[in-house]
Write an enzyme that holds these catalytic residues in place. Structure first.
Site, PDB file in Angstrom:
ATOM      1  N   ASP A 162      65.488  11.581 -37.400  1.00 29.56           N
ATOM      2  CA  ASP A 162      66.931  11.351 -37.353  1.00 29.56           C
ATOM      3  C   ASP A 162      67.548  12.242 -36.277  1.00 29.56           C
ATOM      4  O   ASP A 162      67.286  13.451 -36.222  1.00 29.56           O
ATOM      5  CB  ASP A 162      67.530  11.654 -38.728  1.00 29.56           C
ATOM      6  CG  ASP A 162      69.002  11.313 -38.825  1.00 29.56           C
ATOM      7  OD1 ASP A 162      69.552  10.741 -37.861  1.00 29.56           O
ATOM      8  OD2 ASP A 162      69.607  11.631 -39.867  1.00 29.56           O
TER       9      ASP A 162
ATOM     10  N   SER B 182      75.570  12.918 -43.706  1.00 31.09           N
ATOM     11  CA  SER B 182      76.022  12.660 -42.354  1.00 31.09           C
ATOM     12  C   SER B 182      77.268  13.495 -42.049  1.00 31.09           C
ATOM     13  O   SER B 182      77.249  14.717 -42.218  1.00 31.09           O
ATOM     14  CB  SER B 182      76.279  11.157 -42.178  1.00 31.09           C
ATOM     15  OG  SER B 182      76.515  10.816 -40.848  1.00 31.09           O
TER      16      SER B 182
ATOM     17  N   HIS C 275      68.453   7.297 -40.619  1.00 32.56           N
ATOM     18  CA  HIS C 275      69.597   8.111 -41.045  1.00 32.56           C
ATOM     19  C   HIS C 275      70.121   7.699 -42.417  1.00 32.56           C
ATOM     20  O   HIS C 275      71.017   8.342 -42.965  1.00 32.56           O
ATOM     21  CB  HIS C 275      70.726   7.987 -40.011  1.00 32.56           C
ATOM     22  CG  HIS C 275      71.886   8.904 -40.247  1.00 32.56           C
ATOM     23  ND1 HIS C 275      71.780  10.282 -40.202  1.00 32.56           N
ATOM     24  CD2 HIS C 275      73.192   8.644 -40.538  1.00 32.56           C
ATOM     25  CE1 HIS C 275      72.966  10.824 -40.454  1.00 32.56           C
ATOM     26  NE2 HIS C 275      73.837   9.864 -40.661  1.00 32.56           N
TER      27      HIS C 275
END
Length: 522
Positions: free
Chosen positions: A360, A294, A418
Site C-alpha cells: 500500500d 486511511s 488499501h
C-alpha cells in the site's frame, strides 16, 4: 427535532447527568443485559431493551473452510488463555506490544479486528451517493447506529456524531448532493464517539472503553492528490516546532459559523465530548481508544495527540494524578506530522499500533524526501532550516503482505491493497513472521470483496457486492417509488461550549515535566 442524546445545560447531580447522557451506570451485576431508562424525548425504544453479548465474528461456511489446509491447524493458533480484563493494558500497548506480534497474540488480533470493524462502520453508514439529497450524512440515527449495522452485540452506545468542514486543501474528500440543499453544503459526517455500556462487556474488557472512530475517504486516493505536503504548526501548546500536515490540520480545526453542523470544529467536538465523558465516569477505570482507516487514521492520531496535549486524560486526585491510557489502532494511515510531532506523542505516552499492507502506497506519504528512515538527518533539517517536508511515523508498525493469503489475487491494484476489509482479513490470518497464513477467527472472506475485487474467482464472491438495496428507494402506500424522508439529527448539544470552556482556559497538563503531580502510569 429529537436529539440523538439528551443534554441538559445545567448539570448539578448524577441524576440529572443521566438525562444528559442516557448511558446507565447502575446495573444488576448478575445480569448480562442492560436496561435503558425511559426518558422524555429519548431516542431509545419506549420499552427497556436487552443487549446480549454475542460473538462478533462472521464465520466462514464449511465450503470455504475446506479450501484451507487444516491438517496442522492447531499449530497456527497461539491462544492466550488469560482473560482480556487481566492483560488489556499490554494489549493496548503499555509495553509497546513487546512479544505480542511475533507470534501474534490472540487477544491483540481480536482487538485489532474489533476496532477495525468500528472504523469500517464509518464506511458502511456514510451516504456518499451524490444523487442522494442526504449525501454527506450518516444513514442512521445515533441510537440505532450499531443495531442498523448488525453490531448491536458489541455492547457500545454512540454518544456523539462528529462533523467537519474543510477548505481547498482537501476538496475531494467531501461528498455533496447534486439534488438538494437538505444537507449542509459545508459539512460532512466524519465519524462518532461511542462508550462501552454493557456491564458484561465492561467486565470482559476490564474497563469502560471510550472509542473514537474516524471515517476515511470513500473514493480511495483522490484526497492524496490534494495533500499539499506542507507542515503547519499545531499550536495546541507553546511549541511551534510541533507541526502537522496542513490538510489534516485544516480538516480537524476548521469551522464554519454559518453552518449548524460546523459551528464547532471537529477538534472542539472531540475535546468537549471527551471532557464530558471523563467527568461523568470519574472514578471508573477508563480507556480511550481511537481508530480510523486511511485519512481517518491520520485524524485518529491527530485527535489522540490533541487529547493528551490538552491534558484531558490526566485525572487529578488530590496531590496525585493518574493517566487514562490513549491507544491508537491506525489502519493504512499516512504520516501526520514532523519528527518533533512524533517525539511529542511519545513523551505524552500515546500508544500507536500502525497496521499496514506493505504494498500500500498510502503509508509511505507524505514525506518522500525526509522521513523517519534517517532520524538524525531529519532532526538537523527541522532544527536548522525548518524543512517543510519532513515527516515521521508514530508508533509501532505491523506490516502485512497480501501475497501470503491464499484467498487473494496476486494484484497490486491500489484499491485492493488499501482496502480496510482486506487488511482485517490479513490480520486474521497473520501468526508471525515465517508462519503459514491461517484464519484464526474464521472471519468471513466474503467481506474482502465488499468494495473491491480482491478474492480469487474460485470462491465465487462477486466484486463490490456491498450495495444499498434499491439505492435507498422504497415503495410508498400509493405504489410510487420514492426516497424516504430521513429524520435529521441535532448538530451539537447545547452544553458543548460549556465543556470547551473547561478545556481551553486551563494550561495543558504536561505529564512528562509536571513535578507537583505523581502520575500513575499506564
Amino acid at each position: 427535532m429529537a436529539s440523538m442524546l439528551l443534554y441538559s445545560p445545567n448539570i448539578n447531580s448524577k441524576s440529572t447527568a443521566l438525562a444528559q447522557f442516557p448511558l446507565p451506570r447502575q446495573h444488576n451485576q448478575n445480569s448480562s443485559t442492560i436496561k435503558f431508562p425511559l426518558l422524555r424525548h429519548t431516542p431509545f425504544p419506549s420499552k427497556s431493551i436487552s443487549l446480549p453479548i454475542k460473538c462478533s465474528y462472521v464465520h466462514l461456511s464449511d465450503r470455504v473452510l475446506n479450501l484451507e489446509d487444516h491438517d496442522d491447524a492447531a499449530a497456527f493458533v497461539h491462544e492466550d488463555e488469560r482473560p482480556l480484563c487481566e492483560v488489556w493494558r499490554q494489549i493496548h500497548g503499555s509495553d509497546n506490544w513487546d512479544g505480542l506480534l511475533d507470534p501474534m497474540n490472540s487477544h491483540l488480533r481480536r482487538e485489532i479486528i474489533r476496532y477495525g470493524e468500528f472504523a469500517q462502520a464509518c464506511y458502511d453508514s456514510f451516504d456518499f451517493d451524490p444523487h442522494s439529497k442526504y449525501c454527506g450524512t450518516c444513514k442512521h440515527r445515533g441510537a440505532q447506529f450499531f443495531e442498523k449495522l448488525g453490531m448491536a452485540d458489541r455492547g457500545y452506545q454512540v454518544s456523539r456524531y462528529l462533523y467537519a468542514t474543510s477548505n481547498i486543501n482537501l476538496p475531494n474528500f467531501f461528498q455533496h448532493s447534486r439534488l438538494s440543499k437538505v444537507w449542509s453544503k459545508h459539512a460532512n459526517w466524519m465519524g462518532y464517539i461511542a462508550v462501552a455500556t454493557n456491564e458484561e462487556e465492561i467486565r470482559r474488557l476490564g474497563r469502560r472503553d471510550i472509542v473514537i472512530a474516524w471515517r476515511g475517504t470513500v473514493t480511495y486516493l483522490e484526497w492524496l492528490c490534494d495533500l499539499k505536503d506542507i507542515l503547519h504548526p499545531a499550536h495546541f501548546r507553546d511549541d511551534p516546532t510541533v507541526k502537522i500536515e496542513a490538510g489534516f490540520y485544516d480538516l480537524y480545526t476548521k469551522k464554519e459559523k454559518s453552518c449548524q453542523y460546523c459551528s464547532f470544529s471537529a477538534r472542539e467536538q472531540v475535546l468537549a465530548e471527551i471532557r464530558r465523558l471523563i467527568e461523568y465516569y470519574r472514578g471508573e477505570e477508563i480507556s480511550i481508544t481511537i481508530t480510523g482507516h486511511s485519512l481517518g487514521a491520520a485524524l485518529a492520531l491527530l485527535s489522540a495527540y490533541d487529547i493528551a496535549e490538552m491534558g484531558l486524560n490526566i485525572v487529578q486526585d488530590g496531590d496525585s494524578a493518574r493517566r487514562i491510557p490513549i491507544t491508537v489502532f491506525s489502519l493504512s494511515g499516512p504520516r501526520v506530522g514532523n519528527l518533533r510531532f512524533k517525539e511529542r506523542c511519545d513523551e505524552l505516552g500515546i500508544k500507536v499500533l500502525r497496521v499496514i499492507n506493505v504494498h500500500d502506497k498510502v503509508p509511505t506519504v507524505p514525506g518522500l524526501f525526509a522521513n523517519e528512515k534517517n532520524a538524525e538527518l531529519q532532526r538537523q533539517l527541522e532544527n536548522m532550516i525548518s524543512f517543510p517536508w519532513s515527516y515521521a511515523h508514530v508508533g509501532l508498525e505491523l506490516a502485512l503482505d497480501h501475497r501470503h493469503s491464499p484467498f487473494l489475487k496476486p494484484t497490486n491494484d491500489p484499491v485492493c491493497v488499501h482496502n480496510l476489509e482486506a487488511l482485517l482479513h490479513l490480520v486474521d490470518g497473520y501468526h508471525g513472521k515465517g508462519w503459514k497464513f491461517h484464519l484464526a477467527t474464521k472471519r468471513d472472506i466474503a467481506l474482502v470483496n465488499k468494495s473491491c475485487d480482491f478474492l480469487k474467482t474460485k470462491y465465487d464472491i462477486p466484486p463490490n457486492w456491498w450495495q444499498v438495496e434499491n439505492k435507498g428507494m422504497v415503495r410508498s402506500k400509493d405504489g410510487r417509488w420514492v426516497v424516504p424522508e430521513r429524520p435529521m439529527i441535532d448538530a451539537h448539544p447545547p452544553d458543548t461550549a460549556r465543556y470547551l470552556e473547561q478545556v481551553f482556559p486551563q494550561k495543558p497538563v504536561d505529564p512528562c515535566i509536571c513535578s507537583m503531580l505523581v502520575v500513575h502510569e499506564f
